[in-house]
Design a protein around this motif. Structure first.
Motif, PDB file in Angstrom:
ATOM      1  N   ALA A   1       0.849  -1.206   0.000  1.00 17.58           N
ATOM      2  CA  ALA A   1       0.000   0.000   0.000  1.00 17.58           C
ATOM      3  C   ALA A   1       0.880   1.249   0.000  1.00 17.58           C
ATOM      4  CB  ALA A   1      -0.912  -0.005   1.227  1.00 17.58           C
ATOM      5  N   PRO A   2       0.379   2.369  -0.540  1.00 12.39           N
ATOM      6  CA  PRO A   2       1.159   3.616  -0.542  1.00 12.39           C
ATOM      7  C   PRO A   2       1.551   4.016   0.888  1.00 12.39           C
ATOM      8  CG  PRO A   2      -0.840   3.845  -1.869  1.00 12.39           C
ATOM      9  CD  PRO A   2      -0.942   2.527  -1.160  1.00 12.39           C
ATOM     10  N   LYS A   3       2.820   4.387   1.061  1.00 14.44           N
ATOM     11  CA  LYS A   3       3.341   4.665   2.404  1.00 14.44           C
ATOM     12  C   LYS A   3       3.028   6.099   2.837  1.00 14.44           C
ATOM     13  CE  LYS A   3       5.268   0.619   2.098  1.00 14.44           C
ATOM     14  NZ  LYS A   3       4.560   0.277   0.836  1.00 14.44           N
ATOM     15  N   ALA A   4       2.868   6.255   4.127  1.00 18.47           N
ATOM     16  CA  ALA A   4       2.713   7.588   4.716  1.00 18.47           C
ATOM     17  C   ALA A   4       4.049   8.326   4.649  1.00 18.47           C
ATOM     18  CB  ALA A   4       2.261   7.465   6.169  1.00 18.47           C
ATOM     19  N   GLU A   5       3.971   9.648   4.675  1.00 19.66           N
ATOM     20  CA  GLU A   5       5.183  10.473   4.725  1.00 19.66           C
ATOM     21  C   GLU A   5       6.032  10.024   5.916  1.00 19.66           C
ATOM     22  OE1 GLU A   5       4.979  14.961   3.795  1.00 19.66           O
ATOM     23  OE2 GLU A   5       5.167  14.831   5.964  1.00 19.66           O
TER      24      GLU A   5
ATOM     25  N   SER B   1       7.348   7.099   6.329  1.00 21.23           N
ATOM     26  CA  SER B   1       7.264   5.646   6.531  1.00 21.23           C
ATOM     27  C   SER B   1       7.846   4.948   5.312  1.00 21.23           C
ATOM     28  CB  SER B   1       5.795   5.232   6.719  1.00 21.23           C
ATOM     29  OG  SER B   1       5.601   3.879   6.342  1.00 21.23           O
TER      30      SER B   1
ATOM     31  N   ARG C   1       7.876   1.486   5.307  1.00 24.39           N
ATOM     32  CA  ARG C   1       7.483   0.087   5.399  1.00 24.39           C
ATOM     33  C   ARG C   1       6.181  -0.053   6.180  1.00 24.39           C
ATOM     34  NH1 ARG C   1      11.355  -4.747   7.828  1.00 24.39           N
ATOM     35  NH2 ARG C   1       9.735  -6.350   7.690  1.00 24.39           N
ATOM     36  N   ILE C   2       5.349  -0.992   5.762  1.00 20.99           N
ATOM     37  CA  ILE C   2       4.143  -1.340   6.511  1.00 20.99           C
ATOM     38  C   ILE C   2       4.358  -2.738   7.064  1.00 20.99           C
ATOM     39  CG2 ILE C   2       1.664  -1.804   6.345  1.00 20.99           C
ATOM     40  CD1 ILE C   2       1.678   0.205   3.932  1.00 20.99           C
ATOM     41  N   TYR C   3       4.255  -2.862   8.366  1.00 22.26           N
ATOM     42  CA  TYR C   3       4.451  -4.163   9.001  1.00 22.26           C
ATOM     43  C   TYR C   3       3.130  -4.919   9.128  1.00 22.26           C
ATOM     44  CZ  TYR C   3       9.225  -3.012  10.367  1.00 22.26           C
ATOM     45  OH  TYR C   3      10.553  -2.705  10.351  1.00 22.26           O
TER      46      TYR C   3
ATOM     47  N   GLY D   1       1.661   3.232   9.028  1.00 21.22           N
ATOM     48  CA  GLY D   1       2.701   3.253   7.997  1.00 21.22           C
ATOM     49  C   GLY D   1       2.168   3.555   6.601  1.00 21.22           C
ATOM     50  N   ALA D   2       0.853   3.441   6.423  1.00 22.62           N
ATOM     51  CA  ALA D   2       0.249   3.679   5.108  1.00 22.62           C
ATOM     52  C   ALA D   2      -0.427   5.049   5.078  1.00 22.62           C
ATOM     53  CB  ALA D   2      -0.753   2.587   4.779  1.00 22.62           C
ATOM     54  N   ARG D   3      -0.824   5.491   3.905  1.00 23.74           N
ATOM     55  CA  ARG D   3      -1.489   6.793   3.814  1.00 23.74           C
ATOM     56  C   ARG D   3      -2.867   6.704   3.158  1.00 23.74           C
ATOM     57  NH1 ARG D   3       2.435   7.985  -0.644  1.00 23.74           N
ATOM     58  NH2 ARG D   3       1.222   8.074  -2.565  1.00 23.74           N
ATOM     59  N   ALA D   4      -3.173   5.574   2.580  1.00 17.47           N
ATOM     60  CA  ALA D   4      -4.426   5.441   1.840  1.00 17.47           C
ATOM     61  C   ALA D   4      -5.256   4.327   2.470  1.00 17.47           C
ATOM     62  CB  ALA D   4      -4.115   5.116   0.387  1.00 17.47           C
TER      63      ALA D   4
ATOM     64  N   LEU E   1      -1.132  12.442   2.484  1.00 16.69           N
ATOM     65  CA  LEU E   1       0.261  12.030   2.677  1.00 16.69           C
ATOM     66  C   LEU E   1       0.423  11.143   3.917  1.00 16.69           C
ATOM     67  CD1 LEU E   1       2.153  15.319   1.724  1.00 16.69           C
ATOM     68  CD2 LEU E   1       1.825  13.251   0.341  1.00 16.69           C
ATOM     69  N   GLY E   2      -0.694  10.824   4.556  1.00 18.38           N
ATOM     70  CA  GLY E   2      -0.619   9.955   5.728  1.00 18.38           C
ATOM     71  C   GLY E   2      -0.310  10.711   7.004  1.00 18.38           C
TER      72      GLY E   2
END
Lengths: 364, 364
Positions: free
Chosen positions: A306-310, A312, A314-316, B158-161, B214-215
């Motif tokens: 998934a698109p990462k947050a600013e 971040s 990595r998504i665990y 960790g994600a933004r969406a 942008l999360g």
């Protein structure tokens, strides 16, 4: 003078060696080699995951419970009732890890033909990390759930004092090429140990963790835990989930519940009579196991990509951090935090194993 | 000119009458009288609990789904596999309330002898209030659990969406002299409808509800829901629970999961293929039912009588507010909020039932 244990803060110890130490300490406290081995496996697996609060450091209160009668070194857990999809286990205040492994394995065995099975446990105590038993099921291609009630320490919306325990919920689900997804959470907003750590450091805590003796939100830890109480995660939602666990693990099993549970972390503990609930779901009953595992891998891949947050990168997935620590622990040994070392040296002194522990820490 | 529905904001309508309206509207949309009655019972019970977001107002999107092919008016749910403790139900995109009632009842029937049973549902859609099905079990002296996955709308750490749905969890447990304890929660920090309500009112929301595109945490709702996403309850804990539900209701059942689920609240919905998971635990298998109910009453009494926080004069058990509203609804009728009335008048217009609805609202 600083604690002699602290000279080993940079040492590493292989999980197998740490397990051997736990086995010897538990045998010195009167446990059979079988019960000692089972208990040690729970504690050291937990350390290898990096969940040090629930690992081998708990030998200190466990040994105190064995000494003072909170737990019975020679007791054997017993299946007292069963049907096609359930078992009822009386722990007889044996080591809760032994009782819990027996109960989860019984649920797994029943689920193989029933599709799902529930194990109710009464007359038990602090069973360590809830996640261990859930992972047992995942290792046998099942979905595992593990829950326990614990002595009251958490308040609920509208109250000002502890009403219920921080009743943990754990689950584990096997995947294909991916690692087992697993989660082990207390239903409190944060672990009590984090509040105590802030207090020790003289630091305020964020709002939303604690209420004072009048039930007002507070960031001041100075009178905790004598006064005040920790809050459930997500307000009424965490309260509701904690209450479900109280019912499934306590009310339904015949164990004690709420204030009926005796605290185990006191100088002179009585049998706690915590209850546990384990559920195993046999995946193959519902969907071909290979299909399921491929679907799990696809789900995990979708979450991870998934698109990462600013900020971040990595998504665990739940459990992913734990497995990475586990692999490193088995490759390079575990670097034990200072408070764990202090606890282990205390246990070593009580059981005449100080030289043995030092040798293990120096060998690596 | 204001909506003609709004002249009825002070009217009351008895649940039985509202149910009759729902039945007639659903039959006008092509449902059999049996399916219409079952669906109406779910919607109106939900309104009587005061959970208007999931009650009869959902007739508008349900009818749109029936019209556009997201749901099939003439389809029948089917048990396609079963064993001693499980059933697998193919919804064939029939009304999800009908499918869900069938599945939970099958789980209840299986649990009677197995002790616990699991019902897996695939090829279904939005099933309304998760709690309804859990309460079905409680009314038959069982503990009921109800879960569903829904189309993605929530982000994860960790994600933004949006990555996952606000997958709800509901449970219900019978008591003795006390009312059934029941909880029905989304795994998001707050219902999306609350964010939309703040947006409509032009008000900022508290921190911790939403992230922007942008999360980053935001209190600004102006670009939501086009951009940004709602957060899980309790951070990684809610994420973990939502993922467990995704697995039990979606990955394990053979339904779609994550982005595979089609949104149902769009102008031209396709079959959503949500999955549901129901669990029933037969209390009597584990402990005499009267003993259990007495223990539930004791637990409830202990929670309720805990010392109150400053400013609090009462501690509610999960479901207690809902049962009080339910009793009042059956005694005095339901006073429907404006947005529900607007939805009902829209349905009435589509189905030629406007005079009928007005007569029902004026009769009280």
């Amino acid at each position: 003078m600083s604690n002699p244990a602290l000279q080993y803060v940079n040492s590493r110890i292989h999980p197998e060696k740490l397990k051997q130490f736990c086995i010897e300490a538990l045998q010195a406290a009167g446990l059979s080699s079988d019960h000692a081995e089972q208990t040690a496996d729970v504690l050291v697996t937990t350390d290898a995951w990096g969940t040090f609060s629930h690992g081998s450091r708990q030998l200190v209160p466990l040994l105190n419970n064995l000494r003072k009668g909170g737990l019975k070194a020679d007791a054997q857990p017993e299946i007292v009732d069963q049907g096609s999809g359930f078992v009822v286990v009386d722990g007889h205040f044996a080591m809760p890890m032994v009782t819990s492994r027996l109960a989860m394995q019984a649920a797994i065995d029943k689920a193989r033909s029933a599709g799902i099975a529930y194990a109710a446990v009464r007359r038990s105590g602090h069973y360590g990390a809830a996640g261990y038993y859930a992972v047992m099921a995942a290792e046998q291609d099942m979905i595992g759930l593990s829950m326990t009630n614990v002595d009251v320490c958490m308040t609920v919306p509208g109250a000002r004092a502890p009403v219920i325990g921080t009743n943990p919920l754990a689950y584990a689900v096997p995947a294909g090429t991916e690692r087992t997804v697993f989660l082990d959470i207390a239903t409190s907003v944060v672990a009590i140990s984090k509040v105590i750590a802030a207090k020790t450091a003289g630091k305020p805590i964020p709002e939303g963790w604690l209420v004072d003796e009048l039930g007002r939100p507070t960031t001041d830890t100075s009178t905790y835990p004598d006064k005040g109480a920790i809050l459930p995660m997500a307000g009424h939602k965490g309260y509701g989930v904690a209450l479900l666990i109280e019912i499934l693990a306590g009310v339904l099993t015949g164990a004690s519940f709420l204030s009926g549970i005796k605290p185990w972390l006191v100088p002179d503990p009585q049998p706690a009579d915590e209850g546990h609930a384990f559920v195993a779901v046999n995946i193959e009953s519902l969907i071909p196991i290979d299909t399921f595992k491929a679907r799990m891998d696809a789900m995990i891949g979708e979450v991870r990509s998934a698109p990462k947050a600013e900020g971040s990168d990595r998504i665990y997935l739940p459990g992913e951090m734990e497995w990475e620590r586990f692999d490193l622990a088995h490759k390079n040994g575990i670097q034990l935090p200072d408070y764990v070392l202090i606890n282990l040296f205390s246990v070593a002194e009580q059981t005449g194993l100080t030289d043995r522990l030092i040798a293990m820490l120096e060998e690596e």
